[in-house]
Scaffold this motif. Structure first.
Motif, PDB file in Angstrom:
ATOM      1  N   ARG A 208      64.248-101.865  14.793  1.00 22.27           N
ATOM      2  CA  ARG A 208      64.729-102.808  15.684  1.00 22.27           C
ATOM      3  C   ARG A 208      65.811-102.272  16.797  1.00 22.27           C
ATOM      4  NH1 ARG A 208      64.478-108.451  15.478  1.00 22.27           N
ATOM      5  NH2 ARG A 208      63.745-108.325  13.191  1.00 22.27           N
ATOM      6  N   VAL A 209      65.202-102.895  18.039  1.00 21.32           N
ATOM      7  CA  VAL A 209      66.177-102.540  18.969  1.00 21.32           C
ATOM      8  C   VAL A 209      66.934-103.883  19.836  1.00 21.32           C
ATOM      9  CG1 VAL A 209      66.517-101.411  21.305  1.00 21.32           C
ATOM     10  CG2 VAL A 209      65.076-100.212  19.423  1.00 21.32           C
ATOM     11  N   ILE A 210      67.961-103.815  19.792  1.00 18.41           N
ATOM     12  CA  ILE A 210      68.848-104.944  20.410  1.00 18.41           C
ATOM     13  C   ILE A 210      69.540-104.230  21.531  1.00 18.41           C
ATOM     14  CG2 ILE A 210      70.499-106.745  20.243  1.00 18.41           C
ATOM     15  CD1 ILE A 210      69.822-106.809  17.113  1.00 18.41           C
ATOM     16  N   ARG A 211      69.097-104.939  22.734  1.00 15.95           N
ATOM     17  CA  ARG A 211      69.774-104.355  24.049  1.00 15.95           C
ATOM     18  C   ARG A 211      70.793-105.353  24.434  1.00 15.95           C
ATOM     19  NH1 ARG A 211      66.895-100.091  26.301  1.00 15.95           N
ATOM     20  NH2 ARG A 211      67.689-100.334  28.280  1.00 15.95           N
ATOM     21  N   MET A 212      72.172-104.765  24.899  1.00 14.95           N
ATOM     22  CA  MET A 212      73.042-105.859  25.473  1.00 14.95           C
ATOM     23  C   MET A 212      73.400-105.549  26.800  1.00 14.95           C
ATOM     24  SD  MET A 212      75.439-106.391  22.022  1.00 14.95           S
ATOM     25  CE  MET A 212      76.215-107.632  22.715  1.00 14.95           C
ATOM     26  N   ARG A 213      73.942-106.404  27.385  1.00 10.38           N
ATOM     27  CA  ARG A 213      74.636-106.116  28.771  1.00 10.38           C
ATOM     28  C   ARG A 213      75.556-107.299  29.011  1.00 10.38           C
ATOM     29  NH1 ARG A 213      70.785-106.923  33.254  1.00 10.38           N
ATOM     30  NH2 ARG A 213      69.757-104.878  32.689  1.00 10.38           N
ATOM     31  N   SER A 214      76.905-107.075  29.383  1.00  5.74           N
ATOM     32  CA  SER A 214      77.831-108.007  29.632  1.00  5.74           C
ATOM     33  C   SER A 214      78.064-109.068  28.598  1.00  5.74           C
ATOM     34  CB  SER A 214      77.580-108.538  31.048  1.00  5.74           C
ATOM     35  OG  SER A 214      77.377-107.778  32.025  1.00  5.74           O
ATOM     36  N   GLY A 215      78.090-108.702  27.441  1.00  4.51           N
ATOM     37  CA  GLY A 215      78.510-109.544  26.290  1.00  4.51           C
ATOM     38  C   GLY A 215      77.129-110.329  26.000  1.00  4.51           C
ATOM     39  N   GLU A 216      76.136-110.065  26.544  1.00  4.92           N
ATOM     40  CA  GLU A 216      74.802-110.928  26.118  1.00  4.92           C
ATOM     41  C   GLU A 216      73.865-110.044  25.652  1.00  4.92           C
ATOM     42  OE1 GLU A 216      73.981-114.673  28.921  1.00  4.92           O
ATOM     43  OE2 GLU A 216      74.740-112.913  30.201  1.00  4.92           O
ATOM     44  N   ILE A 217      72.797-110.529  24.824  1.00  2.00           N
ATOM     45  CA  ILE A 217      71.833-109.956  24.357  1.00  2.00           C
ATOM     46  C   ILE A 217      70.750-110.073  25.349  1.00  2.00           C
ATOM     47  CG2 ILE A 217      70.072-109.879  22.426  1.00  2.00           C
ATOM     48  CD1 ILE A 217      72.189-110.339  20.689  1.00  2.00           C
ATOM     49  N   ILE A 218      70.140-109.026  25.877  1.00  2.00           N
ATOM     50  CA  ILE A 218      69.113-108.933  26.899  1.00  2.00           C
ATOM     51  C   ILE A 218      67.628-108.601  26.215  1.00  2.00           C
ATOM     52  CG2 ILE A 218      70.449-108.800  28.791  1.00  2.00           C
ATOM     53  CD1 ILE A 218      69.709-105.911  28.928  1.00  2.00           C
ATOM     54  N   GLU A 219      67.701-108.161  25.144  1.00  3.01           N
ATOM     55  CA  GLU A 219      66.478-107.944  24.663  1.00  3.01           C
ATOM     56  C   GLU A 219      66.502-107.680  23.102  1.00  3.01           C
ATOM     57  OE1 GLU A 219      62.851-104.855  25.869  1.00  3.01           O
ATOM     58  OE2 GLU A 219      64.989-104.442  26.556  1.00  3.01           O
ATOM     59  N   ASN A 220      65.460-107.942  22.339  1.00  2.00           N
ATOM     60  CA  ASN A 220      65.724-107.804  20.674  1.00  2.00           C
ATOM     61  C   ASN A 220      63.915-107.701  20.490  1.00  2.00           C
ATOM     62  OD1 ASN A 220      65.709-108.062  17.953  1.00  2.00           O
ATOM     63  ND2 ASN A 220      66.807-109.894  17.990  1.00  2.00           N
ATOM     64  N   TYR A 221      63.800-106.541  20.038  1.00  2.00           N
ATOM     65  CA  TYR A 221      62.538-106.310  19.722  1.00  2.00           C
ATOM     66  C   TYR A 221      62.088-105.276  18.606  1.00  2.00           C
ATOM     67  CZ  TYR A 221      62.860-102.067  22.525  1.00  2.00           C
ATOM     68  OH  TYR A 221      63.287-100.804  22.934  1.00  2.00           O
ATOM     69  N   LEU A 222      61.057-105.346  17.996  1.00  2.00           N
ATOM     70  CA  LEU A 222      60.839-104.479  16.707  1.00  2.00           C
ATOM     71  C   LEU A 222      60.104-103.311  17.401  1.00  2.00           C
ATOM     72  CD1 LEU A 222      59.858-106.927  13.995  1.00  2.00           C
ATOM     73  CD2 LEU A 222      61.666-105.272  13.911  1.00  2.00           C
ATOM     74  N   ASN A 223      60.284-102.225  16.873  1.00  3.61           N
ATOM     75  CA  ASN A 223      59.554-100.791  17.162  1.00  3.61           C
ATOM     76  C   ASN A 223      58.351-100.730  16.714  1.00  3.61           C
ATOM     77  OD1 ASN A 223      59.841 -98.855  19.231  1.00  3.61           O
ATOM     78  ND2 ASN A 223      61.429 -97.789  18.124  1.00  3.61           N
ATOM     79  N   GLU A 224      57.214-100.943  17.034  1.00  2.00           N
ATOM     80  CA  GLU A 224      55.906-100.711  16.280  1.00  2.00           C
ATOM     81  C   GLU A 224      55.830 -99.260  15.695  1.00  2.00           C
ATOM     82  OE1 GLU A 224      52.468-102.278  17.905  1.00  2.00           O
ATOM     83  OE2 GLU A 224      53.402-104.321  18.003  1.00  2.00           O
ATOM     84  N   LYS A 225      56.071 -98.332  16.460  1.00  2.00           N
ATOM     85  CA  LYS A 225      56.224 -96.956  16.009  1.00  2.00           C
ATOM     86  C   LYS A 225      57.556 -96.355  16.066  1.00  2.00           C
ATOM     87  CE  LYS A 225      51.385 -95.597  15.781  1.00  2.00           C
ATOM     88  NZ  LYS A 225      50.318 -94.851  16.337  1.00  2.00           N
ATOM     89  N   PRO A 226      58.483 -96.396  15.138  1.00  2.00           N
ATOM     90  CA  PRO A 226      59.645 -95.641  15.425  1.00  2.00           C
ATOM     91  C   PRO A 226      59.284 -94.140  15.161  1.00  2.00           C
ATOM     92  CG  PRO A 226      59.819 -97.350  13.387  1.00  2.00           C
ATOM     93  CD  PRO A 226      58.334 -97.369  14.027  1.00  2.00           C
ATOM     94  N   LEU A 227      59.983 -93.461  16.135  1.00  2.00           N
ATOM     95  CA  LEU A 227      59.762 -91.829  16.159  1.00  2.00           C
ATOM     96  C   LEU A 227      60.914 -91.376  15.010  1.00  2.00           C
ATOM     97  CD1 LEU A 227      59.915 -91.040  19.859  1.00  2.00           C
ATOM     98  CD2 LEU A 227      57.677 -91.069  18.232  1.00  2.00           C
ATOM     99  N   SER A 228      60.439 -90.013  14.410  1.00  2.00           N
ATOM    100  CA  SER A 228      61.614 -89.473  13.724  1.00  2.00           C
ATOM    101  C   SER A 228      62.628 -89.133  14.430  1.00  2.00           C
ATOM    102  CB  SER A 228      60.907 -88.374  12.938  1.00  2.00           C
ATOM    103  OG  SER A 228      60.521 -87.400  13.707  1.00  2.00           O
ATOM    104  N   PRO A 229      63.844 -88.775  13.811  1.00  2.00           N
ATOM    105  CA  PRO A 229      64.956 -88.328  14.771  1.00  2.00           C
ATOM    106  C   PRO A 229      64.499 -86.887  15.399  1.00  2.00           C
ATOM    107  CG  PRO A 229      65.840 -89.128  12.527  1.00  2.00           C
ATOM    108  CD  PRO A 229      64.372 -89.095  12.563  1.00  2.00           C
ATOM    109  N   GLU A 230      63.803 -86.138  14.637  1.00  2.00           N
ATOM    110  CA  GLU A 230      63.638 -84.958  15.110  1.00  2.00           C
ATOM    111  C   GLU A 230      62.743 -85.092  16.623  1.00  2.00           C
ATOM    112  OE1 GLU A 230      62.926 -85.686  12.239  1.00  2.00           O
ATOM    113  OE2 GLU A 230      64.847 -84.678  11.345  1.00  2.00           O
ATOM    114  N   GLU A 231      62.184 -86.096  16.625  1.00  2.00           N
ATOM    115  CA  GLU A 231      60.961 -86.014  17.697  1.00  2.00           C
ATOM    116  C   GLU A 231      61.738 -86.504  19.050  1.00  2.00           C
ATOM    117  OE1 GLU A 231      56.942 -87.571  16.184  1.00  2.00           O
ATOM    118  OE2 GLU A 231      58.343 -88.687  15.430  1.00  2.00           O
TER     119      GLU A 231
END
Lengths: 234, 783
Positions: A208-231
């Motif tokens: 899940r990714v939550i994006r913030m800007r100026s104290g507000e949550i501007i985006e909250n979504y689930l990653n359908e295909k998370p990558l591995s850290p190596e990628e």
């Protein structure tokens, strides 16, 4: 997937000199148990404030925080201490190890007060520091120190692992190894991991990714295909 | 061991110098507290046990003469348990050395076994009934190497008698043996006591049962009863000269003065050390907590509670309290044993009582821990306020304001970089600077006090026996003579100056207060006494009225022009009111002075004198000591020599005080400099990066310490004066007045010692700068 963390209308204001700062405005979201969550945002976006409130280190001005159904935003100082002791593990950007304790002792410092700690040797194997347990922090590299910090947070066997810019002080390769480790812990130990970072690339490995800007949550979504850290690359 | 405790141990190990420094100061406080308190209790216990076993008298009566009937009348009083009549006289002991004078007090031993002031046999047996045998007081025997089997010759009532020494004895009456209140110091080589069988003595001198001395004990339930009035009534027609209760008896008083001194010192000196240890500990812990801000945040973030974190840091302080308490107790106890045996030796108490006092063990530990807990709380209480989230953020840099000196541009620009740095640092870290200045001033004050003590007795003696009393010899008669006989004495030797004197005890009465004081009668234009009033102005002996010593004026609250009632010991003589015409400075003893003619007129009969003052280069001792009428000869020179021996004894305690004072200064500078280096490690590292040498950085610290040392010493002067004044208030009594100002040399010597100890402390901190890893310091993020 059951919800482990629920944030509802969370705001935080504080005074800096005579200026009122709205560090967090009406934030709401929910995180499922075992999720790997990345909170993204530039400096001053309120992500550290959010992490501190979730970790029971700071109190909101308004709004609610529920952990496994319990409203922690109403907790007394004593309850918050217990919450930090049993439910949360912190990993900081600058590792913050106790300089005069060995790697193992730094971890023991946490397990001594835990209710159901993990086996320290197994955790050291997990973080890849079997051979370095008896070294003092000054004898370890930055990456190794961060591994000790992660071992310290994990060993208490908390439900929630909160990581504040865990790769911020590390070089590219080491940073990636730390992210792999966090992912491993998330999958093998079934811990919910919450990473805050300004590095957008790290978002690609999150459930899940939550994006913030100026104290507000501007985006909250689930990653359908998370990558591995190596990628991932930055 | 818990990991937090392990961390604490390692923290202590890392700063072991400072930890040990505080520990030492605290240990000194506790060891002084323990040793002085225990010594005073042991001394008191030994003394009282001795008084009990020796059946020490409750009252001592000196009178013209009395007989068995009066003794029986005293015995008939329900309050009195026992009374003994005694013959007491002072006589010169005849020695091989013509120029030597030795006076012995000869006391008769009552025939009954159950004696008051019973003698403790050190060696031998008591004189047999009616035999020419003598028991010698141990002090005299030791000083003059008198052994059993020797014979002593002394002269009294115009006849010389030879006596065989059969025993060496100790008496509760002469635990501290001095000739009179004026002599102050024991001089056993020239003054001692011997005991003769009463029957032998009364036959030898034809005294019968005409006693001139009575001692008595009271029934247990009347032990603290004031018997003076009652005894005066019973002894109305016997010419009572002095009734002395046990608390006023000179030997007993001297021991009690010492016990009181120990008690007062044990309640004040340790407080200075404990307070200094506590302050340093508090300040140091505060710095540790400030430096550990992030670590504290981390611990809290891990779930350690405020209480647990606070206790972790408090343990630093408590461990000092416990370890310091235990070490202080052990050394203090050992020291108290040594001190007690030294005291019982000095005071000639044949019994030594040393006990373990559990309440003092507990009290010392409690005191030690309480000081450290308070210091620990002061230093660590801020932990509670440290917010874990905030503690992780770097602290905002200190607000840099212009210092007051920078507002003087001309002055400021004339300074070198290093002086600017030093002065700026001093003016910006106020609390640390105040701590150091106060610390140095305290060190200076303690050292000044120690140096002063070393000087004061010497100075007091010079003033008393040089300026105040300038006679070379004081010759006392065994009975009063007519004043016109002075011409006879004048012709006996080549005499520069001769003056008559009268000295008798009189009871002074004001309201409900009464006290027996020796009044000394002098010629109006006396050349042997130099009276100075409280503003050091010279005074003459007034033709009427009385001059009183400063401590006597204080005792009776007397001002110039007041009247004091004086009761005469002469039977059926009315009390006399005397006007206070002067109050004189007098360092030793408590006295009053009158014109000898006026004294004879209002208090005595006829033209009496009880002795003479003589100045002469001639050999006065050999020419006067054989005269039947002479009972004692005191020489000023001899008193000085005795005194010098005594000062040798106090050098040890002065030395200890200097060392303790030095430790204070060392610890304060050492810990403060170490703290300063820790705080300024970034600054010094930056200077190193810029190319400053270690020596130059150390010079900054040195300069700062020099400035603070000067300020500390300046503040230490009034503080030291206050210490000296408190000594006067605490320890002055009827026997001596400690009102002497410290000499300029004392101030200079104290300053020199302060600088020396500070220099040593500074030297010890130099290693920190030598070991400074500036690159590590600049990049370190460990906690």
């Amino acid at each position: 997937m059951s919800s482990v963390l629920k944030i509802n209308g969370l705001s935080k204001e504080y005074l800096m000199g005579e200026v009122k700062v709205n560090a967090l405005r009406d934030a709401s979201f929910e995180i499922g148990s075992g999720e790997f969550v990345v909170i993204l945002g530039p400096s001053g976006s309120g992500k550290s404030t959010l992490l501190n409130i979730i970790g029971g280190m700071d109190e909101p001005t308004s709004g609610e925080v529920f952990f496994s159904g319990s409203k922690i935003s109403n907790y007394s100082q004593k309850d918050l201490t217990d919450y930090r002791r049993y439910q949360v593990g912190f990993v900081f950007q600058f590792y913050n190890l106790m300089a005069n304790l060995t790697a193992r002792e730094n971890v023991e410092l946490a397990t001594e007060i835990a209710r159901d700690p993990l086996n320290i040797d197994e955790v050291f194997t997990l973080v890849g520091l079997d051979e370095r347990k008896d070294h003092f922090p000054s004898q370890l590299s930055g990456g190794e120190q961060q591994r000790v910090a992660i071992a310290r947070a994990v060993c208490k066997n908390p439900e929630l692992l909160l990581c504040d810019e865990p790769t911020g002080a590390l070089d590219y390769d080491t940073g990636k190894k730390i992210l792999s480790l966090l992912r491993d812990i998330n999958s093998s130990l079934k811990k919910t991991v919450l990473v805050i970072t300004h590095n957008a690339a790290i978002g690609k490995m999150a459930d899940r990714v939550i994006r913030m800007r100026s104290g507000e949550i501007i985006e909250n979504y689930l990653n359908e295909k998370p990558l591995s850290p190596e990628e991932i690359e930055w | 061991m818990k990991i937090l405790d392990l961390r604490l141990l390692r923290t202590i190990k890392e700063s072991k110098g400072q930890y040990i420094a505080i520990l030492v100061v605290l240990t000194i406080g506790i060891l002084i507290y323990t040793s002085l308190n225990i010594s005073s209790i042991n001394l008191k216990d030994s003394l009282y046990t001795y008084y009990d076993t020796g059946n020490f008298a409750d009252y001592f009566i000196e009178l013209m003469n009395t007989d068995e009937t009066v003794i029986n009348n005293i015995m008939a009083l329900e309050q009195v348990s026992q009374a003994n009549g005694r013959h007491v006289l002072e006589a010169p002991l005849i020695t091989n050395d013509e120029n030597e004078r030795v006076t012995v007090r000869v006391i008769s031993l009552p025939e009954n076994e159950d004696r008051i002031n019973n003698l403790e046999l050190i060696e031998g047996r008591l004189p047999l009934k009616g035999s020419a045998e003598v028991a010698v007081l141990e002090q005299l025997a030791v000083a003059r190497n008198i052994n059993i089997g020797d014979s002593l010759i002394f002269q009294a009532h115009g006849q010389q008698i030879e006596l065989a020494v059969v025993s060496l004895v100790a008496s509760p009456e002469f635990v501290y043996l001095i000739e009179s209140e004026q002599t102050f110091m024991p001089n056993p080589e020239n003054y001692g006591v011997v005991y003769l069988d009463e029957g032998f003595m009364s036959r030898q001198y034809g005294l019968g049962s005409n006693y001139n001395n009575i001692v008595l004990t009271l029934e247990d339930n009347y032990k603290n009863h004031d018997m003076k009035k009652l005894l005066e009534d019973v002894l109305k027609y016997t010419g009572v000269m002095r009734i002395t209760e046990r608390s006023e008896q000179i030997s007993n008083r001297m021991v009690h003065e010492e016990i009181n001194g120990l008690e007062k010192a044990s309640n004040s000196i340790p407080l200075i050390f404990l307070a200094v240890a506590a302050i340093i500990l508090g300040v140091m812990l505060k710095r540790i907590v400030e430096n550990d801000r992030i670590a504290i945040g981390i611990l809290k973030s891990m779930g350690y509670s405020n209480k647990e974190v606070l206790f972790h840091y408090m343990k630093y302080a408590i461990s000092i309290g416990i370890i310091g308490g235990i070490i202080g107790l052990i050394i203090g106890y050992a020291l108290s044993g040594m001190m007690t045996s030294m005291y019982v030796d000095f005071f000639n108490i044949p019994l030594l009582t040393v006990n373990i006092y559990y309440e003092y063990i507990a009290l010392s530990m409690i005191l030690s821990v309480i000081f450290c807990v308070l210091a620990g709380l002061y230093g660590a209480i801020k932990i509670i306020k440290i917010h874990p989230a905030e503690s992780m953020r770097p602290q905002a840099p200190m607000v840099g304001k212009r210092t007051i000196l920078e507002k003087l541009p001309k002055f400021w620009s004339s300074l070198s970089f290093s002086w600017k740095n030093v002065l700026r640092n001093i003016l910006r870290s106020k609390s640390r600077v105040i701590f150091i200045i106060l610390g140095i001033s305290l060190t200076y004050a303690v050292l000044l006090f120690s140096v002063y003590i070393n000087d004061v007795f010497d100075e007091m003696f010079n003033l008393h026996f040089g300026e105040f009393m300038s006679m070379e010899y004081e010759i006392n008669f065994s009975q009063p003579l007519n004043m016109n006989q002075i011409d006879y004495f004048e012709e006996l030797a080549d005499i520069d100056l001769i003056e008559p004197k009268n000295e008798f005890p009189f009871e002074f009465i004001k309201g409900r207060e009464n006290y027996v004081i020796n009044i000394i009668g002098l010629e109006e234009n006396t050349n042997v006494y130099n009276f100075r009033d409280l503003s050091y102005m010279q005074m003459k002996v007034p033709s009427t009225g009385i001059i009183v010593s400063e401590n006597l004026a204080r005792k009776f609250d007397l001002q110039l022009g007041d009247y004091i009632e004086v009761s005469s010991f002469i039977p059926e003589r009315d009390n006399v009111l005397l006007e206070v015409k002067g109050v004189t400075k007098q360092l030793f003893g408590i006295n009053a002075y009158m014109n000898i003619e006026f004294m004879n007129e209002v208090l005595l009969d006829g033209e009496m004198m009880t002795g003479i003052y003589v100045n002469s280069k001639d050999n006065i001792v050999s020419k006067f000591k054989h005269l039947p009428v002479v009972s004692s000869i005191l020489s000023n020179q001899e008193l000085r020599e005795v005194f010098e021996e005594f000062t040798g004894l106090i050098i040890l305690s002065i030395g200890m005080m200097v060392v303790f004072g030095g430790i204070l200064g060392f610890v304060i500078i050492y810990t403060a400099t170490n703290m300063s280096i820790s705080e300024r490690i970034m600054e010094f590292s930056s200077l190193r990066v810029m190319g400053f040498r270690k020596k130059e950085i150390f010079a900054l610290i040195k300069k700062e310490n020099y400035v603070l040392t000067v300020l500390g010493i300046l503040l230490g002067i009034p503080l030291g004066k206050a210490f000296i004044q408190s000594l006067d208030i605490m320890f002055s009594n009827e026997l001596y007045t400690l009102s002497i100002n410290a000499s300029i040399m004392s101030y200079i010597l104290a300053a020199f010692l302060t600088i020396l100890f500070i220099y040593i402390a500074q030297f010890a901190t130099r290693r920190r700068i030598e070991k400074l890893e500036f690159l590590e310091a600049l990049k370190n993020r460990m906690v």
